[in-house]
Enzyme design. Structure first.
Site, PDB file in Angstrom:
ATOM      1  N   CYS A   5       0.803  -1.229   0.000  1.00  0.00           N
ATOM      2  CA  CYS A   5       0.000   0.000   0.000  1.00  0.00           C
ATOM      3  C   CYS A   5       0.832   1.274   0.000  1.00  0.00           C
ATOM      4  O   CYS A   5       0.537   2.210  -0.719  1.00  0.00           O
ATOM      5  CB  CYS A   5      -0.931   0.010   1.208  1.00  0.00           C
ATOM      6  SG  CYS A   5      -1.751   1.582   1.453  1.00  0.00           S
ATOM      7  N   PHE A   6       1.878   1.316   0.804  1.00  0.00           N
ATOM      8  CA  PHE A   6       2.596   2.584   0.967  1.00  0.00           C
ATOM      9  C   PHE A   6       3.599   2.842  -0.155  1.00  0.00           C
ATOM     10  O   PHE A   6       4.412   3.738  -0.072  1.00  0.00           O
ATOM     11  CB  PHE A   6       3.301   2.623   2.331  1.00  0.00           C
ATOM     12  CG  PHE A   6       2.383   3.069   3.421  1.00  0.00           C
ATOM     13  CD1 PHE A   6       2.340   4.392   3.820  1.00  0.00           C
ATOM     14  CD2 PHE A   6       1.530   2.173   4.024  1.00  0.00           C
ATOM     15  CE1 PHE A   6       1.475   4.818   4.812  1.00  0.00           C
ATOM     16  CE2 PHE A   6       0.658   2.581   5.020  1.00  0.00           C
ATOM     17  CZ  PHE A   6       0.634   3.907   5.409  1.00  0.00           C
TER      18      PHE A   6
END
Length: 287
Positions: free
Chosen positions: A159-160
């Site tokens: 996600c990041f």
């Protein structure tokens, strides 16, 4: 100013504030879902919720394919929980972070119809929270067609790994990851505010076609994402973060947050959702 003059101050709306502490992964997702349902039925006002995870957990997005993307042996090795979110997005390691959720009606007077714009309005509270911690957070907005296309087709399961529309960044690196779903006329946005991050552990949790690719992605990741305490001279605690972000949401959304505790009946409903959906392998491994 004499006694007859009154300032034209817009009355602040009251929202609920729930700090549910550290819960098991299935309870965390079930509570967000229950709050969405109760709000859609008019039983509760909009809600801001803060929570943590026990144990630390890898959550995956609604559309992710477990077999293709996730290293379940590593999840087991680290003793992590594992849950599929009702929202989209990519894999998130919930460990040393403050997790938040916002539940508000799509028809709320301050909520734009567009997903992207609603995301920006809600995230205003998070931006204010970062600024309350002394960090100059701002929204990432893709400037070129290439950047826009890149946001539509993320290459990584992590996600990041890249900011999306209106993701919050400090010094060009992503500091919060969020996801949104809309059901029953209600917006649910939840996300992670990273206080500290073990990058090696995070990257162990995903599958790569080669060690070289993993290495390359992990190196690139360092330039794209950062935890709050890596940016501060004096580290913040989870309680510092809760204080800053609670005030951030009150200021950013112009609301009063009233502490709320679930009733026994509500807890029973959350437990039922957890048992039938989020602890259920048919849900977790469905793709």
């Amino acid at each position: 100013m004499n006694g007859r003059e009154t300032k034209n101050v817009e009355k602040k709306e009251n929202w609920y504030y729930i700090d549910s502490g550290n819960c098991e992964p299935a309870i965390n997702m079930a509570m967000d879902e229950a709050l969405l349902t109760w709000h859609s039925e008019g039983k509760i006002p909009p809600v801001i919720r803060f929570y943590g995870w026990n144990p630390a957990t890898l959550s995956i997005g609604y559309f992710q394919k477990v077999e293709k993307e996730i290293n379940l042996d590593a999840v087991k090795k680290y003793g992590l929980g594992f849950v599929r979110r009702p929202t989209g997005g990519r894999g998130v390691l919930h460990d040393q972070e403050l997790t938040y959720s916002v539940i508000v009606s799509e028809s709320h007077k301050d909520m734009p119809q567009s997903v992207t714009e609603a995301y920006r309005v809600i995230s205003e509270g998070i931006k204010e929270g970062f600024q309350g911690l002394g960090l100059d957070a701002y929204f990432a907005v893709p400037k070129t067609e290439e950047e826009r296309e890149g946001l539509k087709n993320p290459r990584s399961a992590v996600c990041f790994d890249a900011p999306s529309w209106y993701e919050l960044v400090v010094e060009g690196r992503k500091v919060a990851g969020s996801a949104q779903t809309r059901q029953k006329g209600v917006i649910l946005q939840h996300g992670s505010i990273l206080l500290d991050l073990d990058e090696d552990k995070l990257f162990d949790l995903f599958k790569y076609s080669s060690d070289r690719l993993r290495e390359r992605m992990q190196t690139a990741f360092k330039k794209k994402a950062v935890a709050v305490n890596a940016l501060l001279d004096v580290p913040v605690t989870i309680d510092d973060a809760k204080t800053a972000f609670k005030k951030g949401f009150e200021d950013g959304l112009n609301v009063n947050l009233l502490p709320y505790t679930l009733t026994e009946d509500q807890w029973a409903e959350v437990e039922h959702i957890a048992e039938t959906r989020y602890r259920n392998d048919d849900w977790t491994f469905r793709r």
